[in-house]
Design an enzyme around this catalytic site. Structure first.
Site, mmCIF file in Angstrom:
data_model
loop_
_atom_site.group_PDB
_atom_site.id
_atom_site.type_symbol
_atom_site.label_atom_id
_atom_site.label_comp_id
_atom_site.label_asym_id
_atom_site.label_seq_id
_atom_site.Cartn_x
_atom_site.Cartn_y
_atom_site.Cartn_z
ATOM 1 N N SER A 43 7.454 3.635 -10.306
ATOM 2 C CA SER A 43 7.331 3.755 -11.761
ATOM 3 C C SER A 43 7.355 5.187 -12.289
ATOM 4 C CB SER A 43 6.056 3.055 -12.231
ATOM 5 O OG SER A 43 4.944 3.675 -11.638
ATOM 6 N N ARG B 280 1.965 9.111 -28.226
ATOM 7 C CA ARG B 280 2.043 7.891 -27.410
ATOM 8 C C ARG B 280 0.968 6.903 -27.844
ATOM 9 N NH1 ARG B 280 5.995 10.010 -26.479
ATOM 10 N NH2 ARG B 280 7.035 10.513 -24.513
ATOM 11 N N TYR C 33 14.565 3.957 -14.001
ATOM 12 C CA TYR C 33 13.323 3.165 -14.032
ATOM 13 C C TYR C 33 13.394 2.106 -15.135
ATOM 14 C CZ TYR C 33 8.524 1.879 -15.071
ATOM 15 O OH TYR C 33 7.388 1.158 -15.341
ATOM 16 N N LEU D 182 0.826 -1.229 0.000
ATOM 17 C CA LEU D 182 0.000 0.000 0.000
ATOM 18 C C LEU D 182 0.856 1.274 0.000
ATOM 19 C CD1 LEU D 182 -2.994 -1.034 2.326
ATOM 20 C CD2 LEU D 182 -2.819 -1.139 -0.185
HETATM 21 N N1 UDP Z 1 2.244 15.074 -20.642
HETATM 22 C C1 UDP Z 1 1.861 16.422 -20.660
HETATM 23 N N2 UDP Z 1 1.298 16.950 -19.529
HETATM 24 C C2 UDP Z 1 1.100 16.194 -18.383
HETATM 25 C C3 UDP Z 1 1.473 14.829 -18.386
HETATM 26 C C4 UDP Z 1 2.044 14.305 -19.536
HETATM 27 O O1 UDP Z 1 2.034 17.112 -21.658
HETATM 28 O O2 UDP Z 1 0.595 16.730 -17.382
HETATM 29 C C5 UDP Z 1 2.826 14.481 -21.853
HETATM 30 C C6 UDP Z 1 4.188 13.872 -21.613
HETATM 31 O O3 UDP Z 1 5.197 14.835 -21.801
HETATM 32 C C7 UDP Z 1 4.217 12.759 -22.650
HETATM 33 C C8 UDP Z 1 2.758 12.327 -22.779
HETATM 34 O O4 UDP Z 1 1.992 13.406 -22.241
HETATM 35 O O5 UDP Z 1 4.620 13.271 -23.878
HETATM 36 C C9 UDP Z 1 2.433 11.068 -22.014
HETATM 37 O O6 UDP Z 1 2.950 11.209 -20.715
HETATM 38 P P1 UDP Z 1 2.639 10.193 -19.532
HETATM 39 O O7 UDP Z 1 3.336 10.701 -18.298
HETATM 40 O O8 UDP Z 1 1.161 9.987 -19.437
HETATM 41 O O9 UDP Z 1 3.263 8.815 -20.006
HETATM 42 P P2 UDP Z 1 4.761 8.415 -20.464
HETATM 43 O O10 UDP Z 1 4.712 8.393 -21.963
HETATM 44 O O11 UDP Z 1 5.715 9.414 -19.902
HETATM 45 O O12 UDP Z 1 4.921 7.047 -19.884
#
Ligand code: UDP
Length: 325
Positions: free
Chosen positions: A77, A221, A141, A33
């Site tokens: 993570s 993504r 990570y 947790l």
């Molecule tokens: N991102 C963003 N604003 C946020 C969170 C994420 O612009 O508040 C962008 C981040 O830079 C990446 C994409 O969204 O390009 C996905 O980010 P996330 O952290 O969800 O997943 P990651 O690909 O890092 O595992």
């Protein structure tokens, strides 16, 4: 079958528990947790609070139950945190996993599915990343997950451990029931942050960089629904019944969406604007990360079901609308 779900109170883990329950499998959740939520696990499911680094607790757990397989979600993570706290990441994700693996071996449990990540690849060198793509992580990570993958390969040779490492691309969405979902603290992921901005929780969404080499300048993504990840884990366990060795599979939809496209989809789905502003690039973000999941489809027979971005967002939105989510 009877499963030990390590990290079953976390985001992907709690969806896994729900999925196995729906398939009439027996489950014991083990979770410290530290980042998971007790309320994400139904009171009907056996729950033991504990740390995978605690050998004595694991030995008691394996003595009390005869597990057919372990599914291991426990991990730190956050990429950024891993850069400033590498000992935390190598300790939790690698050293503690070794304690779990040793306990499994002592108990004669020889099937494992391990949560890995697209972060094992580092900077992408292809439009769609398959399992043959070089693994050159660019943060602790990703390194920690790759180290475990390598340990699993050695364990297959030395001890006959059968394992599948599933490399998630961007886990997203929530169970369509709306009763469990993604809730990290602090929240760093795009979709929950977009929906929080819609709800006026906190400041406007920050769009991290609009000068990437992508169709609209924002990062692209591959968003894969969390219940589709869950189905892949069960298929992986079934695969291990007649395949000995350590295997890796990439899990994504094979289609990329930019940050701006996610914002537009959220506006369609919620019918509300997403307050957002441009911010500098976030360190360590590659421009594009898209999976080729052909191997998982062909070998595991995996078929993602919730593949439309709007549908993924709608499921997350349902969860965000629950009181006290
Ligand atoms: N991102 C963003 N604003 C946020 C969170 C994420 O612009 O508040 C962008 C981040 O830079 C990446 C994409 O969204 O390009 C996905 O980010 P996330 O952290 O969800 O997943 P990651 O690909 O890092 O595992």
């Amino acid at each position: 079958m009877k499963f030990l779900i390590c990290g079953g109170a976390g985001y992907v883990g709690s969806h896994m528990v729900r999925y196995l329950d729906s398939k009439q499998h027996e489950v014991v959740v083990y979770d410290d947790l530290s980042t998971g939520h007790r309320e994400a696990v139904s009171p009907d499911v056996a729950f033991v609070q504990g740390d995978i680094g605690d050998a004595a607790a694991l030995s008691r757990l394996f003595a009390a139950h005869r597990f057919d397989a372990v599914i291991h979600f426990c991990a730190r993570s956050l990429v950024g945190e891993s850069v400033v706290k590498p000992y935390l990441y190598y300790g939790n994700n690698v050293a503690n996993t070794l304690v779990l693996l040793a306990a499994m071996r002592d108990a004669g449990v020889d099937r494992l599915v391990f949560s890995s990540t697209a972060a094992v690849f580092g900077h992408p060198q292809a439009d769609a990343i398959d399992e043959t793509h070089p693994t050159e992580p660019i943060n602790p990570y990703g390194q920690s997950k790759l180290m475990v993958e390598r340990i699993l390969a050695d364990a297959a040779r030395a001890y006959g451990l059968r394992s599948v490492a599933l490399r998630y691309f961007n886990a997203a969405g929530a169970d369509p029931s709306g009763s469990i979902g993604e809730g990290h603290d602090p929240e760093t992921h795009l979709i929950p942050n977009v929906l929080k901005a819609v709800l006026g929780q906190g400041a406007a969404l920050k769009v991290f960089g609009a000068d990437y080499d992508t169709r609209d300048g924002t990062c692209v993504r591959d968003y894969i629904h969390v219940n589709d990840l869950a189905s892949a884990h069960l298929l992986a366990i079934e695969y291990l019944a007649d395949h000995a060795g350590a295997f890796t599979f990439n899990l994504g939809n094979g289609e990329g969406f930019s940050v701006r496209e996610v914002i537009a989809a959220a506006e369609r789905v919620t019918g509300r604007p997403v307050p957002h502003e441009l911010a500098p690039r976030r360190a360590g973000d590659p421009a594009t990360l898209v999976a080729s999941s052909l191997k998982a489809r062909e070998r595991l027979g995996w078929q993602p079901r919730i593949t439309q971005l709007d549908e993924i967002l709608a499921s997350a939105w349902r969860w965000h609308l629950q009181p006290g989510y």
